[in-house]
Design a protein around this motif. Structure first.
Motif, short mmCIF file in Angstrom:
data_model
loop_
_atom_site.label_atom_id
_atom_site.label_comp_id
_atom_site.label_asym_id
_atom_site.label_seq_id
_atom_site.Cartn_x
_atom_site.Cartn_y
_atom_site.Cartn_z
N SER A 131 13.84 -23.69 61.50
CA SER A 131 12.95 -23.70 60.35
C SER A 131 11.53 -23.42 60.82
N VAL A 132 10.87 -22.45 60.18
CA VAL A 132 9.55 -22.04 60.62
C VAL A 132 8.47 -22.72 59.80
N GLY A 133 7.43 -23.21 60.48
CA GLY A 133 6.29 -23.84 59.81
C GLY A 133 5.20 -22.82 59.58
N TYR A 134 5.33 -22.06 58.52
CA TYR A 134 4.34 -21.03 58.21
C TYR A 134 3.05 -21.68 57.70
N ARG A 135 1.95 -20.93 57.75
CA ARG A 135 0.67 -21.44 57.27
C ARG A 135 0.70 -21.65 55.75
N LEU A 136 0.00 -22.67 55.31
CA LEU A 136 0.03 -23.08 53.91
C LEU A 136 -1.31 -22.83 53.22
N ALA A 137 -1.22 -22.57 51.92
CA ALA A 137 -2.41 -22.49 51.06
C ALA A 137 -2.80 -23.91 50.65
N PRO A 138 -4.03 -24.12 50.23
CA PRO A 138 -5.10 -23.13 50.07
C PRO A 138 -5.87 -22.84 51.35
N GLU A 139 -5.58 -23.59 52.44
CA GLU A 139 -6.30 -23.34 53.69
C GLU A 139 -6.08 -21.92 54.19
N ASP A 140 -4.84 -21.45 54.06
CA ASP A 140 -4.48 -20.11 54.53
C ASP A 140 -3.74 -19.39 53.41
N PRO A 141 -4.45 -18.69 52.53
CA PRO A 141 -3.80 -18.04 51.39
C PRO A 141 -3.06 -16.77 51.80
N PHE A 142 -2.42 -16.13 50.81
CA PHE A 142 -1.72 -14.87 50.99
C PHE A 142 -2.63 -13.87 51.71
N PRO A 143 -2.13 -13.14 52.72
CA PRO A 143 -0.73 -13.00 53.12
C PRO A 143 -0.33 -13.82 54.34
N ALA A 144 -0.98 -14.95 54.59
CA ALA A 144 -0.69 -15.73 55.80
C ALA A 144 0.77 -16.15 55.87
N ALA A 145 1.30 -16.70 54.77
CA ALA A 145 2.68 -17.21 54.78
C ALA A 145 3.70 -16.10 55.04
N PRO A 146 3.70 -15.00 54.27
CA PRO A 146 4.67 -13.96 54.56
C PRO A 146 4.50 -13.35 55.95
N ASN A 147 3.26 -13.21 56.42
CA ASN A 147 3.05 -12.68 57.76
C ASN A 147 3.72 -13.57 58.81
N ASP A 148 3.57 -14.89 58.67
CA ASP A 148 4.18 -15.81 59.63
C ASP A 148 5.70 -15.73 59.59
N CYS A 149 6.26 -15.63 58.39
CA CYS A 149 7.72 -15.57 58.27
C CYS A 149 8.26 -14.27 58.85
N VAL A 150 7.56 -13.18 58.62
CA VAL A 150 7.96 -11.91 59.23
C VAL A 150 7.86 -12.00 60.76
N ASP A 151 6.79 -12.62 61.25
CA ASP A 151 6.65 -12.78 62.70
C ASP A 151 7.80 -13.58 63.28
N ALA A 152 8.22 -14.65 62.59
CA ALA A 152 9.33 -15.47 63.07
C ALA A 152 10.62 -14.66 63.09
N ALA A 153 10.85 -13.87 62.04
CA ALA A 153 12.07 -13.06 61.99
C ALA A 153 12.06 -11.99 63.08
N GLU A 154 10.92 -11.33 63.27
CA GLU A 154 10.83 -10.30 64.31
C GLU A 154 11.09 -10.91 65.69
N TYR A 155 10.52 -12.08 65.93
CA TYR A 155 10.72 -12.74 67.22
C TYR A 155 12.19 -13.07 67.44
N LEU A 156 12.86 -13.58 66.41
CA LEU A 156 14.26 -13.96 66.57
C LEU A 156 15.18 -12.74 66.65
N LEU A 157 14.77 -11.63 66.05
CA LEU A 157 15.53 -10.39 66.25
C LEU A 157 15.54 -9.98 67.72
N LYS A 158 14.42 -10.21 68.38
CA LYS A 158 14.29 -9.82 69.79
C LYS A 158 14.79 -10.89 70.74
#
Length: 334
Positions: A131-158
């Motif tokens: 389970s990935v702990g992506y950045r949360l709003a309002p401290e880190d608004p869009f696109p922080a959350a999707p960027n973190d989730c994509v980064d987690a998926a890319e890392y696990l693909l590799k």
């Protein structure tokens, strides 16, 4: 011979009158319980997260299972890492990796909020669940959350082999369902080679964050979230944006042209209760998935509210039903 429709619906599943005994009573109790205590937008999201862990909110602190492992993985930003929580199967070597993305309106919860569910997946499907702990709003608004989730998926693909194998599944609840879909679309956009994904688990996701679909505006008795709260989440996640900007598919994935991914969409299990403001999101997104040639299994739970799968089975029979459906879907794909 009567004309045959290209779309069919199991109508009784959409009728709250078909709900198991006690479900609507549980909804009433839940509605009353949620009236107690402060709201996150009254005390601030950061304070509310702290209060949840201190059992100072209507929903209790989630249980922590000692076998869970906390660790970090790289992000696209130099010097910043993503916190994760991992469960491996108790018996047998993992067959692959499940990337879990938690819910919470893009503002609440964390990778440590669903230990019981993560362990259920790991032990019953023999996969490593991260389970990935992506950045949360309002401290880190869009696109922080999707960027973190994509980064987690890319890392696990590799690097999935480090944890138990290939990235086979992505899934989450509510905002986590949204982020699972957005992450998958981004992987499909940026990878020309076939992905190893065997399936998505999409529990009552929100897919239109521009204006929200009709059910959110018309539902009579929402137990967990309602339209005003949804707009609060929206304003925290994407402040100072127009409706047109919120139709960006990275923000509202219902606006994505799925035919761009024809023949490449992974199989998806969509689940939702009839008393959920997001029922139309599940119905429409799953329909678009199938229309674009993707496999979509849709399971609807009469009378169940938003977040029902996170409550004990003694409160919602549908909570045990959805876990069995997830198990059946995943084992079939494995």
């Amino acid at each position: 011979m009567p004309l045959k429709s290209d779309i069919t619906i199991n109508a009784p599943q959409f009728d709250a009158a078909s709900a198991p005994k006690g479900t609507l009573e549980a909804n009433n109790k839940l509605t009353e319980m949620m009236k107690e205590g402060p709201k996150w937008f009254e005390v601030g999201a950061a304070k509310y997260r702290e209060m949840r862990w201190n059992n100072q909110t209507p929903l209790p602190r989630p249980p922590v299972i000692e076998s869970g492992v906390n660790f970090k993985i790289p992000s696209r930003d130099s010097g910043r890492e993503l916190p994760c929580r991992m469960f491996k199967p108790e018996n047998g070597e993992p067959k692959g990796v499940f990337l879990h993305i938690h819910g919470g309106g893009f503002t609440l919860n964390s990778e440590g909020f669903q230990d019981g569910y993560l362990k259920f997946l790991a032990d019953n499907m023999t996969v490593t669940v991260i389970s990935v702990g992506y950045r949360l709003a309002p401290e880190d608004p869009f696109p922080a959350a999707p960027n973190d989730c994509v980064d987690a998926a890319e890392y696990l693909l590799k690097e999935g082999a480090k944890y138990g194998g290939k990235l086979l599944f992505i899934g989450g609840e509510s905002a986590g369902g949204h982020l699972s879909v957005v992450t998958t679309f981004e992987l499909l956009r940026t990878h020309s080679e076939p992905l190893p994904l065997k399936g998505l688990i999409l529990n009552y996701g929100v897919y239109d964050c521009a204006v929200f679909l009709p059910q959110a505006h018309t539902i009579a008795t929402p137990a967990i979230i309602n339209l005003p709260i949804m707009f609060r989440y929206n304003d925290a996640f994407a402040p100072n944006t127009t409706i047109e900007q919120r139709r960006d598919p990275m923000y509202s994935p219902i606006y994505e042209n799925l035919f761009k991914f024809k023949g490449r969409l992974p199989p998806a299990l969509f689940t939702c209760g009839t008393e959920d403001p997001l029922l139309d999101d599940t119905t429409l997104m799953s329909l678009k998935w199938m229309a674009a040639g993707g496999e979509a299994v849709v399971k609807i739970y009469p009378g169940a509210p938003h977040g029902f799968s996170l409550f004990p089975a003694k409160m919602y029979e549908a909570a045990s039903q959805v876990n069995e459906h997830i198990k059946e879907f995943m084992l079939e794909k494995l």
